[in-house]
Design a protein around this motif. Structure first.
Motif, PDB file in Angstrom:
ATOM      1  N   CYS A  18      70.437   6.804 105.018  1.00 13.21           N
ATOM      2  CA  CYS A  18      69.126   8.012 103.950  1.00 13.21           C
ATOM      3  C   CYS A  18      67.856   7.769 104.269  1.00 13.21           C
ATOM      4  O   CYS A  18      67.596   9.031 104.919  1.00 13.21           O
ATOM      5  CB  CYS A  18      69.156   7.564 102.505  1.00 13.21           C
ATOM      6  N   SER A  19      66.780   6.341 104.535  1.00 12.30           N
ATOM      7  CA  SER A  19      65.853   6.400 104.757  1.00 12.30           C
ATOM      8  C   SER A  19      65.422   5.000 106.024  1.00 12.30           C
ATOM      9  O   SER A  19      66.460   4.106 106.044  1.00 12.30           O
ATOM     10  CB  SER A  19      64.850   6.229 103.731  1.00 12.30           C
ATOM     11  N   LYS A  40      61.011  12.097 102.150  1.00 11.72           N
ATOM     12  CA  LYS A  40      61.873  11.722 101.349  1.00 11.72           C
ATOM     13  C   LYS A  40      61.461  12.510 100.610  1.00 11.72           C
ATOM     14  O   LYS A  40      60.923  12.175  99.499  1.00 11.72           O
ATOM     15  CB  LYS A  40      62.397  10.275 101.079  1.00 11.72           C
ATOM     16  N   ARG A  83      62.277  12.616  96.501  1.00 14.75           N
ATOM     17  CA  ARG A  83      62.947  11.887  95.614  1.00 14.75           C
ATOM     18  C   ARG A  83      62.234  12.777  94.139  1.00 14.75           C
ATOM     19  O   ARG A  83      61.124  12.719  93.697  1.00 14.75           O
ATOM     20  CB  ARG A  83      61.795  10.484  95.344  1.00 14.75           C
ATOM     21  N   ALA A 131      59.133   6.640  93.424  1.00 13.54           N
ATOM     22  CA  ALA A 131      60.113   6.500  94.108  1.00 13.54           C
ATOM     23  C   ALA A 131      59.732   6.415  95.350  1.00 13.54           C
ATOM     24  O   ALA A 131      59.278   6.515  96.037  1.00 13.54           O
ATOM     25  CB  ALA A 131      61.385   6.978  93.533  1.00 13.54           C
ATOM     26  N   CYS A 173      66.623   3.277  99.160  1.00 17.63           N
ATOM     27  CA  CYS A 173      67.471   4.234  99.039  1.00 17.63           C
ATOM     28  C   CYS A 173      68.718   4.754  99.053  1.00 17.63           C
ATOM     29  O   CYS A 173      69.007   4.726  99.685  1.00 17.63           O
ATOM     30  CB  CYS A 173      66.377   5.701  99.439  1.00 17.63           C
ATOM     31  N   ASP A 174      69.768   5.359  97.889  1.00 19.62           N
ATOM     32  CA  ASP A 174      71.045   5.742  98.135  1.00 19.62           C
ATOM     33  C   ASP A 174      71.843   4.471  98.782  1.00 19.62           C
ATOM     34  O   ASP A 174      72.586   4.728  98.712  1.00 19.62           O
ATOM     35  CB  ASP A 174      71.305   7.214  99.457  1.00 19.62           C
TER      36      ASP A 174
END
Ligand code: PEP
Ligand code: MN
Length: 334
Positions: free
Chosen positions: A103-104, A132, A134, A139, A308-309
């Protein structure tokens, strides 16, 4: 476009509307019945504001016959668009690609490790977010410029073309060596950003907004294309519905429906659609079965520690299984 006039609409007012329409370079074919008059408009009606006309007191109803998107429309471009990146990697027109990565971007070690692993598993395009979007400002917002630098390093190291998200037009210069620029779901209708991206000749990976219709997605593609950039890849990534068990609801009908309406490639992102790693494999198989041109899948070397995710990320070996299965399914449907 068809306009239905109200019974006994005053002639003086219909004349004003007729003159105005003729000034927009459309021809009017009127058919007058006992109770209603119907005008058939012929010509380029894409600039005509249907809401404005519908609001007039003399108008009973209005209906578009042709879609307001022209460049994205399959009617005017029957052949599939095929987009080429990197060393001859083709997307669309029967060419299927795996876009995979975290994701990141979190560190040099993480992105290089994941890049090598997804490449070994069969991915052809490396993804990774540097900027990102968010929901919470508290976050992790991505490594931003530094993250982009690391993604470019991973590109050099593996030879894979890269896709990463842009959030602001003022960052375009930073994306010079990025192969495909992603517009995320939240920015699908950031029209100023779309217009700026339309001035580039780089492929744009356009994700469907959380509550966007097919037509709205195609109109966003049209924003990019009407500025001169024909290289748009569409991505269905789940929409918001009343269901709460999954992060979003994957709308697989988008694949055959969009392919009827447009010549642009259609990719499925099962990771953001489901939000749950174990659902990514079955949803990927289904996407391949219904004719998607590719899959964008989040993969992390250690999902439990992802910034993230993580809950939706596959481990590289799980991703490898998805690739194998999808390849088998593609043989069956070919
Ligand atoms: C992403 O691809 O990392 C992302 C944020 O996707 P979406 O815009 O679809 O939520
Ligand atoms: Mn994500």
């Amino acid at each position: 476009m068809i306009i239905i006039l109200k019974n006994q609409a005053p002639e003086q007012k219909t004349k004003v509307l007729r003159n105005w329409l003729e000034q927009q370079n459309v021809e009017i074919h009127a058919s007058t019945g006992e109770f209603q008059t119907i005008w058939g408009l012929v010509g380029d009606t894409s600039k005509i504001d249907t809401d404005l006309i519908e609001g007039l007191e003399i108008v009973e109803g209005i209906r578009r016959i042709s879609e307001p998107y022209k460049q994205a429309n399959r009617k005017f471009h029957p052949d599939d668009t095929v987009i080429t990146v990197g060393d001859g990697i083709k997307i669309g027109g029967g060419n299927f690609q795996f876009f995979a990565g975290p994701c990141s971007i979190e560190s040099e070690e993480q992105i290089i490790t994941v890049a090598k692993a997804v490449k070994a598993a069969g991915a052809t395009i490396l993804r990774g977010g540097a900027f990102k979007p968010r929901t919470s400002p508290y976050a992790f917002q991505g490594m931003r410029n530094e993250g982009l630098g690391l993604l470019l390093e991973a590109k050099k190291e593996t030879g894979m073309p890269i896709v990463t998200e842009i959030m602001d037009a003022s960052h375009i210069d930073l994306f010079e060596d990025v192969d495909i620029i992603q517009v995320g779901a939240r920015n699908m209708q950031n029209f100023e950003l779309l217009k700026e991206l339309g001035k580039l000749d780089k492929p744009i990976f356009l994700k469907r907004g959380l509550s966007a219709t097919y037509q709205e997605l195609l109109m966003s593609a049209e924003y990019i294309m009407s500025e001169g950039n024909p290289n748009v890849i569409l991505c269905e990534r789940g929409i918001r519905t009343f269901e709460t068990a999954t992060r979003n609801t994957l709308d697989l009908a988008a694949v055959p429906m969009l392919k009827e309406k447009t010549h642009l490639p259609v990719v499925i992102d099962p990771s953001h659609a489901a939000g749950i790693a174990r659902l990514v494999k079955p949803m990927s198989f289904a996407a391949a079965a219904c004719g998607a041109d590719g899959l964008m899948i989040e993969v992390h070397n250690d999902p439990s520690k992802a910034l993230c995710d993580g809950p939706q990320a596959l481990r590289p070996e799980e991703f490898a299984e998805v690739v194998k299965g999808v390849e088998e399914i593609r043989k069956v449907i070919a």
